[in-house]
Motif scaffolding. Structure first.
Motif, mmCIF file in Angstrom:
data_model
loop_
_atom_site.group_PDB
_atom_site.id
_atom_site.type_symbol
_atom_site.label_atom_id
_atom_site.label_comp_id
_atom_site.label_asym_id
_atom_site.label_seq_id
_atom_site.Cartn_x
_atom_site.Cartn_y
_atom_site.Cartn_z
ATOM 1 N N GLU A 168 0.831 -1.220 0.000
ATOM 2 C CA GLU A 168 0.000 0.000 0.000
ATOM 3 C C GLU A 168 0.860 1.263 0.000
ATOM 4 O O GLU A 168 0.516 2.243 -0.653
ATOM 5 C CB GLU A 168 -0.956 -0.005 1.194
ATOM 6 C CG GLU A 168 -1.986 1.093 1.078
ATOM 7 C CD GLU A 168 -3.093 1.009 2.103
ATOM 8 O OE1 GLU A 168 -3.970 1.877 2.043
ATOM 9 O OE2 GLU A 168 -3.090 0.096 2.962
ATOM 10 N N ILE A 169 1.983 1.255 0.709
ATOM 11 C CA ILE A 169 2.888 2.408 0.665
ATOM 12 C C ILE A 169 3.335 2.658 -0.769
ATOM 13 O O ILE A 169 3.318 3.791 -1.260
ATOM 14 C CB ILE A 169 4.102 2.206 1.601
ATOM 15 C CG1 ILE A 169 3.678 2.302 3.070
ATOM 16 C CG2 ILE A 169 5.201 3.230 1.296
ATOM 17 C CD1 ILE A 169 4.764 1.904 4.060
ATOM 18 N N LEU A 170 3.723 1.600 -1.474
ATOM 19 C CA LEU A 170 4.172 1.743 -2.861
ATOM 20 C C LEU A 170 3.042 2.208 -3.773
ATOM 21 O O LEU A 170 3.247 3.073 -4.637
ATOM 22 C CB LEU A 170 4.756 0.427 -3.367
ATOM 23 C CG LEU A 170 6.045 -0.032 -2.686
ATOM 24 C CD1 LEU A 170 6.465 -1.401 -3.200
ATOM 25 C CD2 LEU A 170 7.158 0.987 -2.867
ATOM 26 N N GLU A 171 1.856 1.651 -3.590
ATOM 27 C CA GLU A 171 0.718 2.050 -4.424
ATOM 28 C C GLU A 171 0.360 3.518 -4.207
ATOM 29 O O GLU A 171 0.145 4.258 -5.170
ATOM 30 C CB GLU A 171 -0.499 1.168 -4.126
ATOM 31 C CG GLU A 171 -0.367 -0.232 -4.672
ATOM 32 C CD GLU A 171 -1.463 -1.182 -4.193
ATOM 33 O OE1 GLU A 171 -2.276 -0.803 -3.318
ATOM 34 O OE2 GLU A 171 -1.496 -2.319 -4.696
ATOM 35 N N LEU A 172 0.288 3.946 -2.963
ATOM 36 C CA LEU A 172 -0.048 5.343 -2.682
ATOM 37 C C LEU A 172 1.042 6.287 -3.178
ATOM 38 O O LEU A 172 0.751 7.375 -3.668
ATOM 39 C CB LEU A 172 -0.277 5.545 -1.186
ATOM 40 C CG LEU A 172 -1.544 4.948 -0.613
ATOM 41 C CD1 LEU A 172 -1.537 4.999 0.912
ATOM 42 C CD2 LEU A 172 -2.775 5.657 -1.162
ATOM 43 N N SER A 173 2.301 5.868 -3.069
ATOM 44 C CA SER A 173 3.410 6.689 -3.545
ATOM 45 C C SER A 173 3.379 6.822 -5.068
ATOM 46 O O SER A 173 3.650 7.885 -5.607
ATOM 47 C CB SER A 173 4.744 6.076 -3.115
ATOM 48 O OG SER A 173 4.822 6.020 -1.721
#
Length: 177
Positions: A168-173
């Motif tokens: 999720e961190i990667l997706e939001l970034s």
């Protein structure tokens, strides 16, 4: 993209291992990202005195600047006395108000008892929001019994949650670009 992990503990190795696990998982998901672990026990971060950043020692300036240059962050902290660690709170006090502006900032916590699993939600989440951070919907609490004697996480459910956090961190970034 640069994902910085902050281990907010001055003793033990559980917190650093938790944060490193998130960074390792994120790198596994996307090998093109750059990751770095800032373990606060490796730096002499000065106590916040309310002065301009340039008046603090080299370690303090280095750590703050690395955070400011990061695209995304994951913050790890043990829970002491129903709160985040003092060294992490001190570091956050050193940051300017815009420090996390439009950056994805996740967190992972640990404590000696599961009764503290919501401390991150009620204490760390508002601080990250104050700094303008974008929070993932999921963050991870790692109970003490999830670690082996080498402070490595061995609980498969916790590892799955860490994978979800990293993803999720990667997706939001990615969505911000």
């Amino acid at each position: 993209m640069k994902l910085i992990g902050i281990s907010g503990a001055l003793s033990g190795s559980k917190t650093a291992h938790m944060v490193a696990q998130v960074l390792h998982t994120a790198k596994f998901i996307n090998p093109h990202i750059e990751t770095e672990l800032i373990d606060l026990k490796d730096y002499d971060v000065e106590f916040m005195r309310g002065y301009a950043l340039s008046t603090y020692n080299e370690d303090t300036v280095t750590v703050v600047n690395k955070i400011l240059k990061a695209d995304s962050l994951v913050i790890g902290t043990p829970i002491y006395q129903a709160s985040i660690s003092g060294c992490l709170k001190n570091l956050l006090d050193l940051l300017p108000e815009y420090a996390f502006d439009k950056k994805t900032v996740g967190f992972i916590t640990t404590a000696g008892s599961e009764k503290y699993f919501l401390v991150g939600e009620y204490h760390l989440r508002p601080i990250i929001q104050f700094f303008g951070g974008i929070l993932p919907s999921r963050n991870v609490f790692v109970p003490d019994d999830s670690f082996n004697d080498e402070s490595e996480i061995v609980d498969k459910l916790i590892l799955k949650r860490i994978q979800g956090l990293a993803k999720e961190i990667l997706e939001l970034s990615h969505e911000k670009k």
